[in-house]
Design an enzyme around this catalytic site. Structure first.
Site, PDB file in Angstrom:
ATOM      1  N   ASN A  28      -2.847  -8.940  12.169  1.00 58.57           N
ATOM      2  CA  ASN A  28      -3.086  -7.752  11.354  1.00 58.57           C
ATOM      3  C   ASN A  28      -4.552  -7.775  10.928  1.00 58.57           C
ATOM      4  OD1 ASN A  28      -2.125  -5.326  10.061  1.00 58.57           O
ATOM      5  ND2 ASN A  28      -2.229  -6.391   8.108  1.00 58.57           N
ATOM      6  N   GLN A  73     -10.766   0.496   4.786  1.00 64.64           N
ATOM      7  CA  GLN A  73      -9.562   1.337   4.923  1.00 64.64           C
ATOM      8  C   GLN A  73      -8.777   1.421   3.618  1.00 64.64           C
ATOM      9  OE1 GLN A  73     -10.375  -1.159   7.011  1.00 64.64           O
ATOM     10  NE2 GLN A  73      -9.853  -0.702   9.142  1.00 64.64           N
ATOM     11  N   ASP A  80      -0.394  -5.361  13.603  1.00 66.46           N
ATOM     12  CA  ASP A  80      -0.881  -4.818  14.871  1.00 66.46           C
ATOM     13  C   ASP A  80      -0.148  -5.410  16.063  1.00 66.46           C
ATOM     14  OD1 ASP A  80      -3.243  -4.425  12.873  1.00 66.46           O
ATOM     15  OD2 ASP A  80      -3.524  -3.006  14.520  1.00 66.46           O
ATOM     16  N   GLY A 135      -4.663   2.105  13.139  1.00 64.80           N
ATOM     17  CA  GLY A 135      -3.319   1.749  12.700  1.00 64.80           C
ATOM     18  C   GLY A 135      -2.450   1.690  13.942  1.00 64.80           C
ATOM     19  N   ALA A 136      -1.742   0.570  14.125  1.00 63.02           N
ATOM     20  CA  ALA A 136      -1.027   0.338  15.382  1.00 63.02           C
ATOM     21  C   ALA A 136      -0.094   1.491  15.768  1.00 63.02           C
ATOM     22  CB  ALA A 136      -0.277  -0.996  15.306  1.00 63.02           C
TER      23      ALA A 136
END
Lengths: 346, 346
Positions: free
Chosen positions: A246, A195, A236, A46-47
């Site tokens: 993303n 996820q 992202d 996750g960014a």
């Protein structure tokens, strides 16, 4: 709620997101290299969470440097930062956090190295605290787009686990619930890493928010049946023109949303904007191991000898994006102007 | 090539498609009820293969009837057929095959019950033989749409394993290869049952046709990169207006193909047309167990207490369909006319 990441007494502790929800195990990193490995192997992902982890990693790296003069210290720090920066290519928050940490060192040359190490630790903890506040502000803006009774589709996990807490896309969900709106979430499972199935459903269930799991290829079916009111995803990296990198499959969701006249929202902090890139074409797309596609629960799903592709991200072009929700407000087309304005806002 | 289904000495033998490619096991059915169970549990799947299995099942059912007069025999046969017809709702080939078998019995009242049983067995074997010939003819028509060097995307498995042999969508692939065209296939893994990962890659690999596996959510990425030239899928039922029921995710593929100006072809025999239905809205969509979404390789992917949806099929509206390839030729819009013409052709 289990903390995604903590930094106590020289240890960066992360919940191992490769093993959730079956096992709740923690990974302790004591070096910048261990943090780099945790990012690369997706123990943390996750960014925004990658940004927080990177900042803490830089602090661990600084602590390990023996040089007592600034020049030697900074040179070694830069080398460590360069290696950490190569752990994953797509999320810009990695580079953003490393740059911020390097700037702190660079701007405090006058301090002793011991004081500098302490200052860097403080900055890493500030980035963590700020990230949660950022997500809460983003949630407040985002929840104005959600109506009572809405069904929200999300892809991948842009939740507490993808950030220091509260989440970006799931922050919008949480803020909507906190504002008293009755909402339900449909979660794409998000192959190959699952996820959505493993992390998003887990987070929302822990918070008592109604969630139903679907396979990625089902979301069009439910959109077409008018059973989805809006889409909210994370990002992202976002280029200056509003093109969004993303998790793989985001483009698919956006195209299906457009076909069915459903708003498609992206929730991301200003730190995810990369205004140095004119368009999404310039965003590097990570190609991960085909084993992550071929193997589920340690068992192969395809015959031996068959190959798989594994681009981990895709680019959603700006014309498919209804709005981008940041902590500074909501950007709409033309994004080149609106994103620049939000990025420059304090 | 392993045979999908065979009928020898009172035994209908099927390769167990729930266990491929890891295990090559066969299931032997000795009663119509066992055939119904094999269809329901997806030991055998794919609309044309379900039709062949159903016909053989009816023959087994007929053999088990003790009545010696036609009236008693036919009444019992009808009851057995009704139960078999309920095993899966979406693929029309099930009803089509059962009706054809019942008609054979009905139109041969004058025969003794013993002769009738023999005539029904013969009909079931004819349906198997015809299915392969149908697929070969379909492949011949379809390969005219494929150019040398093309990359073909397919979803689910519409191959030899979904039919008595050669396949519908993969029949077009095979006929293209047989015509000397160099082609490559991208196979969507097709969650939740993974027919693409498990069956399509296996079939094509056995035939030495280049195939690469992708997750369903990657196909848009490759279309957008212009790395896919055309899409060919099968069908479970096609309404009079050309709306197509097929494996969940087909609608997603069709929308992405339209967005990227890529032709979207459906390959299906005339027995898959259901001209009694005006549109796809009237096609029943099977909802299967959520366990099939939640569990991969006998391990749960989502936390306990989380629910999943599992529509097994979706409807692709006719405006997204470039053409429908049948054994009698290729239908294009307006489908109401073109499909009727092909259906009535001998």
């Amino acid at each position: 709620m289990i903390k995604t990441i903590e930094y106590i007494d020289g240890v960066v502790r992360m919940i191992d997101q490769t093993r959730l929800p079956a096992e709740k195990e923690f990974v302790d990193c004591r070096t910048i290299e261990e943090v780099g490995h945790a990012i690369k192997s997706m123990v943390i992902r996750g960014a925004p969470a990658i940004g927080v982890a990177a900042a803490m990693g830089v602090s661990l790296g600084a602590d390990s440097i023996e040089a007592s003069a600034f020049e030697g210290f900074y040179q070694e720090l830069e080398e460590k930062c360069d290696r950490l920066g190569q752990s994953r290519p797509t999320a810009v928050n990695l580079a953003w956090a490393i740059k911020r940490m390097k700037n702190v060192a660079h701007n405090n040359k006058s301090l002793s190295v011991i004081e500098l190490k302490s200052r860097l630790k403080e900055e890493a903890l500030t980035i963590l605290t700020e990230d949660i506040a950022t997500n809460e502000a983003m949630g407040q803006h985002g929840q104005t787009l959600v109506e009572d009774g809405n069904v929200i589709l999300t892809h991948c996990n842009a939740g507490a686990l993808a950030t220091a807490g509260f989440g970006t896309a799931l922050g919008v969900v949480r803020a909507s619930v906190n504002a008293g709106k009755n909402i339900r979430v449909l979660a794409n499972e998000t192959r190959p890493f699952l996820q959505g199935a493993r992390l998003t459903t887990w987070e929302l269930k822990e918070d008592g928010i109604p969630v139903k799991l679907i396979t990625d290829n089902m979301c069009g079916f439910f959109m077409n049946k008018q059973e989805i009111d809006l889409v909210v995803v994370g990002a992202d990296r976002i280029a200056a023109n509003g093109d969004v990198a993303n998790k793989i499959g985001t483009y698919m969701v956006a195209v299906l949303a457009k076909e069915n006249n459903i708003p498609f929202y992206v929730a991301a902090p200003v730190s995810t904007l990369d205004l140095s890139l004119a368009s999404g074409k310039e965003i590097p797309i990570e190609e991960r191991s085909s084993e992550e596609v071929m193997t589920i629960n340690n068992k192969r799903i395809a015959p031996e000898g068959v190959e798989a592709a594994h681009p981990a991200f895709d680019i959603t072009p700006n014309h498919l994006v209804t709005a981008i929700i940041t902590e500074n407000g909501i950007a709409r087309a033309p994004f080149t102007e609106s994103l620049k304005a939000l990025a420059n806002q304090k």
